[in-house]
Scaffold this active site. Structure first.
Site, mmCIF file in Angstrom:
data_model
loop_
_atom_site.group_PDB
_atom_site.id
_atom_site.type_symbol
_atom_site.label_atom_id
_atom_site.label_comp_id
_atom_site.label_asym_id
_atom_site.label_seq_id
_atom_site.Cartn_x
_atom_site.Cartn_y
_atom_site.Cartn_z
ATOM 1 N N THR A 1 0.848 -1.198 0.000
ATOM 2 C CA THR A 1 0.000 0.000 0.000
ATOM 3 C C THR A 1 0.878 1.241 0.000
ATOM 4 O OG1 THR A 1 -1.913 1.043 1.056
ATOM 5 C CG2 THR A 1 -0.227 0.142 2.526
ATOM 6 N N ASN A 2 0.313 2.396 0.295
ATOM 7 C CA ASN A 2 1.053 3.653 0.323
ATOM 8 C C ASN A 2 0.542 4.500 1.478
ATOM 9 O OD1 ASN A 2 -1.228 5.423 -0.774
ATOM 10 N ND2 ASN A 2 -1.011 3.873 -2.402
ATOM 11 N N ARG A 3 1.075 5.684 1.643
ATOM 12 C CA ARG A 3 0.757 6.502 2.813
ATOM 13 C C ARG A 3 -0.425 7.451 2.603
ATOM 14 N NH1 ARG A 3 4.752 6.135 6.664
ATOM 15 N NH2 ARG A 3 6.758 5.328 5.970
ATOM 16 N N SER A 4 -1.166 7.296 1.537
ATOM 17 C CA SER A 4 -2.307 8.197 1.289
ATOM 18 C C SER A 4 -3.310 8.136 2.436
ATOM 19 C CB SER A 4 -3.007 7.813 -0.013
ATOM 20 O OG SER A 4 -4.200 8.559 -0.164
ATOM 21 N N ALA B 1 -4.880 7.244 -4.486
ATOM 22 C CA ALA B 1 -3.491 6.818 -4.724
ATOM 23 C C ALA B 1 -3.529 5.321 -5.029
ATOM 24 C CB ALA B 1 -2.646 7.099 -3.485
#
Length: 286
Positions: free
Chosen positions: A209-212, A276
């Site tokens: 995943t990502n930090r969005s 994102a």
């Protein structure tokens, strides 16, 4: 912000949740609204007019025959000035009076006299809320255009758990913003927004995943709602609360988000892609 410069008349009735209306009036004033408070006699048994008057900087209206100026009857003047009239909390007794057009106190008279939108936030014990008479009264008000917000379910003042809690202040603010903006520049426009960072499972425990945070997409959905649009928000998992008045669709992976967007695209006038979306996913999920 849409609340800036708005004139809100806040009706407070006699329930244990009356104290929460103080927070609502404070948040409205902080948002730039002018707030006039009407309290029923029963409401004054739970909270005094002083905190409302201190927060709003305006006199609290209590008396059916109160004059705001030398010849201004309160229920006529407040009814004419209101952009929105909100009753929070609204007891079963007040809901019954409004449904049947009674005018035996200042709040009920003002509701009868105004042409402004009416927002009602019920709060009462679970059995009172579930009673067929209360439900019939609520439905009658809905049929006449009143906007019902809540109630929530949870622990009640009686110690029981059930439906009857006043909704949080943020939910009420969302309802008021949507009500004020319903004839705005995007009225009749259907907006689809994506938000959040998608998650691509590696196995039942881990994912890419990502930090969005999703905040941009949620803010865009909120702004479109405030402008009168009918908004759908396709959201990856976030820690953000739902946006009041916005249809929300959960989509965990990029594939799920893709499918959710394509499914709704034909019914969409404006698409805003703020999510994102993951660049990679594992070929095989363990």
């Amino acid at each position: 912000m849409i609340l800036r410069g708005a004139h809100i008349v806040l009706g407070v009735t006699g329930g244990i949740a009356s104290y929460k209306a103080i927070d609502l009036s404070s948040k409205l004033v902080q948002s730039g609204a002018t707030v006039d408070v009407i309290m029923t006699e029963a409401a004054t048994r739970f909270v005094t007019p002083l905190p409302f008057q201190t927060i709003t900087g305006r006199p609290v209206s209590l008396d059916m025959f109160q004059l705001l100026r030398d010849t201004e009857m309160a229920h006529i003047s407040l009814a004419a000035r209101a952009d929105v009239l909100v009753v929070a909390p609204a007891t079963a007794n007040t809901i019954a009076k409004l449904a049947h057009g009674l005018a035996d106190n200042l709040l009920c008279s003002t509701v009868l006299a105004t042409t402004a939108p009416l927002v009602i936030a019920p709060a009462m014990d679970a059995d009172m809320w579930a009673n067929p008479i209360t439900q019939a009264n609520v439905e009658a008000l809905r049929q006449r255009g009143a906007i019902m917000v809540g109630p929530d379910s949870g622990r009640l003042a009686s110690g029981r758990v059930g439906a009857g809690r006043l909704v949080p202040t943020e939910v009420l603010l969302g309802a008021l913003r949507q009500t004020l903006g319903r004839n705005g520049p995007l009225a009749g426009i259907r907006v689809l927004v994506t938000a959040g960072g998608t998650q691509e499972p590696l196995d039942p425990v881990r994912h890419l995943t990502n930090r969005s945070s999703g905040r941009m997409g949620y803010a865009l959905a909120e702004a479109a709602r405030d402008a009168g649009a009918a908004v759908t928000l396709v959201s990856a998992p976030t820690a953000l609360p739902p946006v009041y008045g916005v249809a929300q669709v959960a989509a965990r992976t990029a594939g799920e988000m893709h499918a959710a967007v394509l499914q709704r695209l034909a019914e969409t006038d404006v698409l805003i892609v703020a999510a994102a979306v993951a660049d990679d996913r594992p070929a095989n999920k363990a």
